[in-house]
Design a protein around this motif. Structure first.
Motif, PDB file in Angstrom:
ATOM      1  N   TYR A   1      -8.054   5.465  -2.040  1.00  0.00           N
ATOM      2  CA  TYR A   1      -8.893   5.921  -0.928  1.00  0.00           C
ATOM      3  C   TYR A   1      -8.411   7.299  -0.508  1.00  0.00           C
ATOM      4  CZ  TYR A   1     -10.496   1.120  -0.334  1.00  0.00           C
ATOM      5  OH  TYR A   1     -11.044  -0.121  -0.539  1.00  0.00           O
ATOM      6  N   LEU A   2      -9.366   8.155  -0.193  1.00  0.00           N
ATOM      7  CA  LEU A   2      -9.084   9.471   0.358  1.00  0.00           C
ATOM      8  C   LEU A   2      -9.608   9.479   1.785  1.00  0.00           C
ATOM      9  CD1 LEU A   2      -8.111  12.400  -0.002  1.00  0.00           C
ATOM     10  CD2 LEU A   2     -10.375  12.940  -0.943  1.00  0.00           C
TER      11      LEU A   2
ATOM     12  N   ALA B   1       0.879  -1.161   0.000  1.00  0.00           N
ATOM     13  CA  ALA B   1       0.000   0.000   0.000  1.00  0.00           C
ATOM     14  C   ALA B   1       0.918   1.211   0.000  1.00  0.00           C
ATOM     15  CB  ALA B   1      -0.887   0.003   1.239  1.00  0.00           C
ATOM     16  N   VAL B   2       0.589   2.204  -0.789  1.00  0.00           N
ATOM     17  CA  VAL B   2       1.378   3.431  -0.839  1.00  0.00           C
ATOM     18  C   VAL B   2       0.511   4.565  -0.318  1.00  0.00           C
ATOM     19  CG1 VAL B   2       2.720   5.005  -2.290  1.00  0.00           C
ATOM     20  CG2 VAL B   2       2.685   2.558  -2.827  1.00  0.00           C
ATOM     21  N   PHE B   3       1.034   5.294   0.669  1.00  0.00           N
ATOM     22  CA  PHE B   3       0.328   6.433   1.257  1.00  0.00           C
ATOM     23  C   PHE B   3       0.943   7.704   0.679  1.00  0.00           C
ATOM     24  CE2 PHE B   3      -0.695   4.213   5.602  1.00  0.00           C
ATOM     25  CZ  PHE B   3      -1.277   3.158   4.928  1.00  0.00           C
TER      26      PHE B   3
ATOM     27  N   ILE C   1      -1.994  -6.954   2.730  1.00  0.00           N
ATOM     28  CA  ILE C   1      -0.875  -6.042   2.513  1.00  0.00           C
ATOM     29  C   ILE C   1       0.351  -6.552   3.259  1.00  0.00           C
ATOM     30  CG2 ILE C   1      -0.024  -3.671   2.881  1.00  0.00           C
ATOM     31  CD1 ILE C   1      -2.250  -3.898   0.752  1.00  0.00           C
ATOM     32  N   ASP C   2       1.475  -6.611   2.552  1.00  0.00           N
ATOM     33  CA  ASP C   2       2.730  -7.045   3.166  1.00  0.00           C
ATOM     34  C   ASP C   2       3.532  -5.880   3.725  1.00  0.00           C
ATOM     35  OD1 ASP C   2       2.547  -9.913   2.451  1.00  0.00           O
ATOM     36  OD2 ASP C   2       2.619  -9.132   0.402  1.00  0.00           O
ATOM     37  N   PHE C   3       3.542  -4.768   2.988  1.00  0.00           N
ATOM     38  CA  PHE C   3       4.296  -3.592   3.411  1.00  0.00           C
ATOM     39  C   PHE C   3       3.551  -2.327   3.032  1.00  0.00           C
ATOM     40  CE2 PHE C   3       7.706  -6.683   3.305  1.00  0.00           C
ATOM     41  CZ  PHE C   3       8.423  -6.359   4.454  1.00  0.00           C
ATOM     42  N   ILE C   4       3.862  -1.269   3.763  1.00  0.00           N
ATOM     43  CA  ILE C   4       3.318   0.057   3.485  1.00  0.00           C
ATOM     44  C   ILE C   4       4.488   0.970   3.156  1.00  0.00           C
ATOM     45  CG2 ILE C   4       2.138   2.065   4.470  1.00  0.00           C
ATOM     46  CD1 ILE C   4       0.722   0.028   6.398  1.00  0.00           C
ATOM     47  N   VAL C   5       4.338   1.738   2.081  1.00  0.00           N
ATOM     48  CA  VAL C   5       5.349   2.713   1.690  1.00  0.00           C
ATOM     49  C   VAL C   5       4.740   4.106   1.832  1.00  0.00           C
ATOM     50  CG1 VAL C   5       6.812   3.583  -0.178  1.00  0.00           C
ATOM     51  CG2 VAL C   5       6.400   1.105   0.043  1.00  0.00           C
ATOM     52  N   LEU C   6       5.370   4.931   2.662  1.00  0.00           N
ATOM     53  CA  LEU C   6       4.956   6.325   2.775  1.00  0.00           C
ATOM     54  C   LEU C   6       5.737   7.092   1.713  1.00  0.00           C
ATOM     55  CD1 LEU C   6       4.901   6.846   6.655  1.00  0.00           C
ATOM     56  CD2 LEU C   6       3.172   5.837   5.167  1.00  0.00           C
ATOM     57  N   GLY C   7       5.041   7.484   0.670  1.00  0.00           N
ATOM     58  CA  GLY C   7       5.676   8.188  -0.451  1.00  0.00           C
ATOM     59  C   GLY C   7       5.268   9.644  -0.457  1.00  0.00           C
TER      60      GLY C   7
ATOM     61  N   GLU D   1      10.245  -7.199  -9.123  1.00  0.00           N
ATOM     62  CA  GLU D   1       9.523  -8.422  -9.496  1.00  0.00           C
ATOM     63  C   GLU D   1       8.619  -8.863  -8.350  1.00  0.00           C
ATOM     64  OE1 GLU D   1      12.467 -11.292 -10.485  1.00  0.00           O
ATOM     65  OE2 GLU D   1      13.059 -10.277 -12.324  1.00  0.00           O
ATOM     66  N   ASN D   2       7.491  -9.417  -8.712  1.00  0.00           N
ATOM     67  CA  ASN D   2       6.542  -9.954  -7.727  1.00  0.00           C
ATOM     68  C   ASN D   2       6.083  -8.909  -6.718  1.00  0.00           C
ATOM     69  OD1 ASN D   2       6.739 -12.578  -8.876  1.00  0.00           O
ATOM     70  ND2 ASN D   2       8.688 -12.819  -7.811  1.00  0.00           N
ATOM     71  N   VAL D   3       5.985  -7.664  -7.162  1.00  0.00           N
ATOM     72  CA  VAL D   3       5.483  -6.577  -6.325  1.00  0.00           C
ATOM     73  C   VAL D   3       4.259  -5.994  -7.011  1.00  0.00           C
ATOM     74  CG1 VAL D   3       5.967  -4.279  -5.366  1.00  0.00           C
ATOM     75  CG2 VAL D   3       7.776  -6.019  -5.405  1.00  0.00           C
ATOM     76  N   LYS D   4       3.246  -5.723  -6.220  1.00  0.00           N
ATOM     77  CA  LYS D   4       2.033  -5.099  -6.741  1.00  0.00           C
ATOM     78  C   LYS D   4       1.596  -4.008  -5.774  1.00  0.00           C
ATOM     79  CE  LYS D   4      -2.773  -5.830  -7.934  1.00  0.00           C
ATOM     80  NZ  LYS D   4      -3.972  -6.606  -7.682  1.00  0.00           N
ATOM     81  N   ILE D   5       1.277  -2.837  -6.330  1.00  0.00           N
ATOM     82  CA  ILE D   5       0.662  -1.786  -5.509  1.00  0.00           C
ATOM     83  C   ILE D   5      -0.810  -2.131  -5.432  1.00  0.00           C
ATOM     84  CG2 ILE D   5       0.184   0.660  -5.214  1.00  0.00           C
ATOM     85  CD1 ILE D   5       2.666   1.230  -6.966  1.00  0.00           C
ATOM     86  N   GLU D   6      -1.228  -2.600  -4.289  1.00  0.00           N
ATOM     87  CA  GLU D   6      -2.602  -3.052  -4.081  1.00  0.00           C
ATOM     88  C   GLU D   6      -3.561  -1.872  -3.936  1.00  0.00           C
ATOM     89  OE1 GLU D   6      -5.287  -6.126  -3.986  1.00  0.00           O
ATOM     90  OE2 GLU D   6      -3.143  -6.372  -4.210  1.00  0.00           O
ATOM     91  N   LEU D   7      -3.117  -0.831  -3.246  1.00  0.00           N
ATOM     92  CA  LEU D   7      -3.967   0.340  -3.064  1.00  0.00           C
ATOM     93  C   LEU D   7      -3.127   1.551  -2.711  1.00  0.00           C
ATOM     94  CD1 LEU D   7      -5.378   0.762   0.375  1.00  0.00           C
ATOM     95  CD2 LEU D   7      -4.645  -1.530  -0.174  1.00  0.00           C
ATOM     96  N   VAL D   8      -3.720   2.715  -2.938  1.00  0.00           N
ATOM     97  CA  VAL D   8      -3.116   3.997  -2.592  1.00  0.00           C
ATOM     98  C   VAL D   8      -4.075   4.712  -1.660  1.00  0.00           C
ATOM     99  CG1 VAL D   8      -2.469   6.271  -3.497  1.00  0.00           C
ATOM    100  CG2 VAL D   8      -1.756   4.196  -4.705  1.00  0.00           C
TER     101      VAL D   8
END
Length: 187
Positions: A54-55, A4-6, A75-81, A27-34
């Motif tokens: 999502y807002l 998930a990317v925030f 979700i495996d990981f969260i990335v704060l971008g 590889e083998n990475v998917k952004i599931e949601l933002v």
């Protein structure tokens, strides 16, 4: 690995991650949601890449709102971008060692609450630093104090402005963010 990317702004980091996925660098990475804490261009980037968005409301219950959204996904990981809201300690503890953030300084210098974007670059210049850079670190309940994953620096030129530092850091951020995600995939 589902991430998930925030986001809070333009979504440059989001696009860099998606580009690395599209080209096979990740590889083998998917952004599931933002998840965004404000209406921003990053949401358009996500929709252009067919990513669920999502807002959320930036109020006191932001971490609870986000946790409820995440409970519907694997979700495996969260990335704060470039995410500017502060996540509460309960959320950070629940997701310990599963949230990473990219910060536009060489932490531990110029981190903490209120230190983001051009404010960081100006503080670096005002202090007369000779180098700056960017840091990817794990997120904890203490702002910008989590374990450092990767850092990269560059020399500051005598005539560099805050905008010059920002441009140099954007190049570095792309590299170390992607490398950090690769490292997470291998752990």
């Amino acid at each position: 690995m589902n991430i998930a990317v925030f986001v809070s702004g333009g979504g440059t980091n989001l696009q860099n991650i998606q580009d690395a996925i599209n080209t096979g660098i990740l590889e083998n990475v998917k952004i599931e949601l933002v998840i965004a804490d404000r209406n921003c261009y990053a949401l358009e980037r996500a929709l252009d890449n067919d990513i669920t968005t999502y807002l959320v409301d930036r109020g006191n219950e932001i971490s609870t709102q986000i946790d409820e959204i995440l409970s519907s996904y694997s979700i495996d990981f969260i990335v704060l971008g470039g995410f500017l809201s502060i996540l509460d300690s309960n959320f950070c503890n629940k997701w310990a060692n599963k949230i990473i953030n990219i910060h536009p300084s060489l932490l531990p210098k110029y981190g903490g609450k209120g230190m983001y974007g051009e404010k960081v670059h100006q503080a670096v210049l005002d202090a007369g630093e000779t180098e700056s850079g960017s840091t990817v670190h794990f997120v904890t309940s203490e702002v910008d104090e989590g374990k450092i994953i990767l850092q990269k620096s560059f020399q500051i030129n005598e005539n560099d402005s805050a905008k010059d530092l920002q441009k140099k850091i954007q190049v570095i951020e792309k590299e170390i963010l992607i490398k950090s995600i690769q490292m997470l995939c291998q752990s």
